[in-house]
Design an enzyme around this catalytic site. Structure first.
Site, mmCIF file in Angstrom:
data_model
loop_
_atom_site.group_PDB
_atom_site.id
_atom_site.type_symbol
_atom_site.label_atom_id
_atom_site.label_comp_id
_atom_site.label_asym_id
_atom_site.label_seq_id
_atom_site.Cartn_x
_atom_site.Cartn_y
_atom_site.Cartn_z
ATOM 1 N N TYR A 160 30.253 8.119 -10.351
ATOM 2 C CA TYR A 160 30.671 8.615 -11.674
ATOM 3 C C TYR A 160 31.317 9.995 -11.585
ATOM 4 C CZ TYR A 160 28.526 5.136 -14.800
ATOM 5 O OH TYR A 160 28.216 4.004 -15.499
ATOM 6 N N LYS A 215 23.051 -0.533 -1.420
ATOM 7 C CA LYS A 215 23.892 -1.554 -0.783
ATOM 8 C C LYS A 215 24.093 -1.104 0.658
ATOM 9 C CE LYS A 215 26.422 -5.287 -0.955
ATOM 10 N NZ LYS A 215 25.864 -6.634 -1.136
ATOM 11 N N ASP A 222 22.644 -6.542 -5.210
ATOM 12 C CA ASP A 222 22.931 -7.920 -5.637
ATOM 13 C C ASP A 222 21.650 -8.743 -5.686
ATOM 14 O OD1 ASP A 222 22.834 -7.627 -2.869
ATOM 15 O OD2 ASP A 222 24.402 -9.096 -2.452
ATOM 16 N N ASP A 278 23.144 1.992 -13.827
ATOM 17 C CA ASP A 278 23.812 1.635 -15.081
ATOM 18 C C ASP A 278 23.762 0.123 -15.267
ATOM 19 O OD1 ASP A 278 25.548 1.880 -17.374
ATOM 20 O OD2 ASP A 278 27.179 1.160 -16.090
ATOM 21 N N ASP A 293 21.002 -2.251 -17.928
ATOM 22 C CA ASP A 293 21.397 -3.196 -18.982
ATOM 23 C C ASP A 293 20.743 -4.553 -18.745
ATOM 24 O OD1 ASP A 293 23.055 -1.406 -20.326
ATOM 25 O OD2 ASP A 293 24.705 -2.845 -20.526
#
Ligand code: IPM
Ligand code: MG
Length: 361
Positions: A143, A194, A226, A250, A254
């Protein structure tokens, strides 16, 4: 003398002002009951700030926030501002607020509310009992990483890029926050990365392992992002506390939120280096229902509870607000987003009035 708290209100855009009005009514009712004084200052951020001042985060807003004990934000953004250049987008204001107040730790609890079990898109037997906390790094990673941008080379071909970067200091401090939270919860922490592909992620994992040596009582695990997404849908109860970088956090927050049925129920806290925290619902500004008295104010009210617990160190007030929310749901009152058969449909304002009545009974 009465204890006094300075609170900055950032109602923002869309349904923001409606749900903020409910939050203020709740805080005022708490003030009367607990003999506390609240000094509110309202400031502009997001689209409404762009309309008035031309920028999404006026310097004045940051100043007012810095001079307060806690910041309460509703929601920002809307179609109207979606096509502006990045520097003038409402989201840039939100990122500026996080960076400007050094709010590096974002706490996003996702807990199944038994009364709303039927609202979850997943089967009851999968989501029943889910109670997890996503700790998201909020002021670093892709970000904010440099360099970034869109560049053209001499041949005229273009490329766009961002940089995912974490320093040891950034990983260490968010890891510590997450270990502390896990210690107070069920002692389980899962770190997301990751590392099978990204160097920055391998570095993240190594630092988290290093910090872990100070927390022998926390059971630490690591998952690739993942796989974590899949596990969250398949068997979410295995998770207690999750720690992730800005982007992965982020996305997964959600995902975790929707397990509970409605994103309209979830609060969040952003904490930093100083005692100043920012508290806001996880949901957005819902411009499609703005001004129609249809919004669910409960995530905003639960954010007020988080403000009392994490920001103002008043846990008993937080618990009181949380149980008022629980009671109102028990009585069968629902806004449209969480409505189900046999329940009483109410608007945003009426939900607020019911809450106050419950708080004061
Ligand atoms: C969030 C939001 C923001 C983010 C957007 C609005 C910039 O999705 O708070 O999760 O990506 O952090
Ligand atoms: Mg998000």
């Amino acid at each position: 003398m009465k204890q006094k708290y300075r609170i900055t209100l950032l109602p923002g855009d869309g349904i923001g002002p409606e749900i903020m009005a409910v939050a203020v009514a709740v805080i005022n009712s708490i003030g009367t009951q607990f003999d506390l004084e609240f000094d509110f200052k309202e400031a502009l951020v997001g689209g409404s700030a762009i309309d008035e001042t031309g920028e999404p985060l006026p310097a004045e807003t940051l100043k007012i926030c810095r001079e307060s004990d806690a910041v309460l934000l509703a929601a920002i953004g809307g179609y109207k501002w979606d096509n502006l250049p990045r520097q003038q987008r409402p989201e840039t204001g939100l990122l500026g607020l996080r960076a400007g107040l050094e709010l590096f730790a974002n706490l996003r609890p996702a807990k199944i509310i038994p009364q709303l079990l039927e609202a979850s898109p997943l089967k009851r037997e999968i989501v029943e009992g889910v109670d997890l906390m996503v700790v998201r790094e909020l002021t670093g990673g892709i970000y904010f990483g440099q360099p970034k941008g869109v560049f053209s080379d001499e041949q005229g071909s273009k490329r766009g890029f961002n940089t995912m970067v974490y320093s040891d200091l950034e990983v260490d401090r968010i890891a510590k926050v997450a270990f502390e939270i896990a210690t107070k919860r069920n002692g389980k922490l899962c770190s997301i990365d990751k590392a099978n592909v990204l160097d920055v992620s391998q570095f993240w994992r190594d630092r988290v392992n290093l910090i872990a040596t100070n927390y022998p009582n926390v059971e630490l695990s690591h998952l690739y992002v993942d796989n974590a997404a899949m596990q969250l849908v398949q068997s979410p109860r295995q998770f207690d506390t999750i720690v992730a970088g800005n982007l992965f956090g982020d996305i997964l927050s959600d995902l975790a939120a929707v397990l509970t049925g409605s994103i309209g129920m979830l609060p969040s806290a952003s904490l930093g280096i100083s005692n100043l925290g920012l508290f806001e619902p996880v949901h957005g500004s819902a411009p499609d229902i703005a001004g129609m008295d249809k919004a669910n104010p409960l995530a905003q009210v639960l954010s007020v509870a988080m403000m009392f617990r994490y920001g103002l160190n008043q846990p008993e007030i937080a618990t009181k607000i949380e149980s008022a929310v629980n009671d109102v749901l028990d009585y069968g009152y629902r806004t449209g987003d969480i409505m189900s058969q046999g329940m009483n449909l109410v608007g945003c304002q009426e939900m607020g009035e019911l809450l106050i009545k419950t708080l004061e009974s």
